[in-house]
Design an enzyme around this catalytic site. Structure first.
Site, PDB file in Angstrom:
ATOM      1  N   ILE A  95       8.588   3.110  -7.262  1.00  0.00           N
ATOM      2  CA  ILE A  95       8.088   3.772  -8.471  1.00  0.00           C
ATOM      3  C   ILE A  95       7.402   5.077  -8.088  1.00  0.00           C
ATOM      4  O   ILE A  95       6.542   5.089  -7.204  1.00  0.00           O
ATOM      5  CB  ILE A  95       7.081   2.867  -9.214  1.00  0.00           C
ATOM      6  CG1 ILE A  95       7.756   1.569  -9.652  1.00  0.00           C
ATOM      7  CG2 ILE A  95       6.467   3.587 -10.400  1.00  0.00           C
ATOM      8  CD1 ILE A  95       6.785   0.530 -10.189  1.00  0.00           C
ATOM      9  N   TYR A 158       7.428  20.362  -4.174  1.00  0.00           N
ATOM     10  CA  TYR A 158       7.066  18.945  -4.231  1.00  0.00           C
ATOM     11  C   TYR A 158       5.630  18.781  -4.716  1.00  0.00           C
ATOM     12  O   TYR A 158       5.287  17.790  -5.350  1.00  0.00           O
ATOM     13  CB  TYR A 158       7.264  18.288  -2.867  1.00  0.00           C
ATOM     14  CG  TYR A 158       7.686  16.846  -2.938  1.00  0.00           C
ATOM     15  CD1 TYR A 158       8.977  16.499  -3.345  1.00  0.00           C
ATOM     16  CD2 TYR A 158       6.800  15.824  -2.642  1.00  0.00           C
ATOM     17  CE1 TYR A 158       9.352  15.173  -3.425  1.00  0.00           C
ATOM     18  CE2 TYR A 158       7.177  14.502  -2.723  1.00  0.00           C
ATOM     19  CZ  TYR A 158       8.446  14.176  -3.113  1.00  0.00           C
ATOM     20  OH  TYR A 158       8.831  12.862  -3.201  1.00  0.00           O
ATOM     21  N   LYS A 165       2.258  10.916  -2.341  1.00  0.00           N
ATOM     22  CA  LYS A 165       2.890  10.162  -1.252  1.00  0.00           C
ATOM     23  C   LYS A 165       1.923   9.971  -0.086  1.00  0.00           C
ATOM     24  O   LYS A 165       1.935   8.923   0.570  1.00  0.00           O
ATOM     25  CB  LYS A 165       4.155  10.872  -0.784  1.00  0.00           C
ATOM     26  CG  LYS A 165       5.293  10.843  -1.795  1.00  0.00           C
ATOM     27  CD  LYS A 165       5.707   9.436  -2.167  1.00  0.00           C
ATOM     28  CE  LYS A 165       6.964   9.423  -3.025  1.00  0.00           C
ATOM     29  NZ  LYS A 165       7.336   8.058  -3.486  1.00  0.00           N
TER      30      LYS A 165
END
Length: 261
Positions: A95, A158, A165
């Site tokens: 997810i 990003y 992350k």
């Protein structure tokens, strides 16, 4: 050498399969082939239709709608796990989400709202899922998630997802410490650039994808099948001594600063 992994009698919950190109599906498919019973959570009727197509004719599977950011829906999801399986051996978290405007502009322009959304969906939901799974996880159990090297180095566009992350990888270590005494392992897989639904949300992904494959030590991209094989290792007893790790399967892209032709 040929090695057959038998997961008969094992159970798994896979969260976040969107379609056949999802890395969550690349992980779920070898689990099913190895005889594992698998439950799937999805968000929204559109994704249910895609998931149902993948599961046609497969036994030992079930699906349930669950927004991973909703405490009520997560409670219902894990109640379903208990009802269907009685226990849980493997938890797969696939997810991630950040609003597109947060990825199109400069990182410095990230709003508090987009920051909170990205970190909540992409990192905190792993913590939440692990907390709900803990009473059900048997000794020898395993939790895995999916990360990307933008947690360690700047990847253009990003942006806040790279921060999310990094948080996911840190959460992996802390969860591994919490669950280790119960003989439950927690790891995250850092997959290389792959053409998934999530990847399409990254502005300029095509150029990023081409560059990653050109620069990789193996001179190619890793494949979703290779992600699935690494996941099978980490989930199964083959990975029994591995926990708290970020494990790369990116054809060696992360070790290269450049390639001179």
């Amino acid at each position: 050498m040929s090695l057959t992994i038998d997961l008969s009698g094992k159970t798994a919950l896979v969260m976040g399969v969107a379609n056949a190109r999802s890395l969550g599906w690349a992980i779920a498919e070898p689990l099913l082939q190895a005889g594992c019973r698998v439950g799937f959570s999805y968000q929204g009727e559109r994704l249910k239709a895609e998931l149902d197509k993948l599961l046609v004719g497969r036994g030992g599977v079930w699906t349930q709608q669950a927004d991973a950011t909703s405490e009520e829906e997560m409670t219902a999801l894990f109640a379903r796990v208990r009802e269907e399986f009685g226990h849980l051996d493997y938890l797969v978290h696939s997810i991630a989400y950040a609003p597109r405007p947060a990825m199109e502009g400069r990182f410095i322009a990230t709003t508090p709202e987009d920051w909170n959304t990205a970190l909540n969906v992409s990192a905190y939901t792993l913590v939440s899922a692990a907390r709900h799974a803990e009473p059900l996880l048997r000794p020898g159990g395993s939790v895995i998630s999916l990360t990307y090297h933008a947690s360690q180095q700047v990847v253009p566009k990003y942006n806040v997802m790279g921060v999310a992350k990094a948080a996911l990888e840190a959460a992996t270590r802390y969860l591994a410490a919490d669950l280790g005494k119960a003989d439950v392992r927690v790891n995250t897989i850092s997959a290389g650039a792959m053409r998934t639904v999530a990847a399409r949300s990254i502005p300029g992904f095509s150029g990023l994808y081409d560059e990653a494959g050109r620069r990789a030590a193996l001179g190619r991209h890793a494949t979703p099948e290779e992600v699935g094989k690494l996941a099978l290792f980490l989930l199964s007893d083959l990975g029994s001594g591995v926990t708290g790790q970020t494990v790369y399967v990116d054809a060696g892209a992360n070790i290269m600063t450049m390639r001179l032709e």
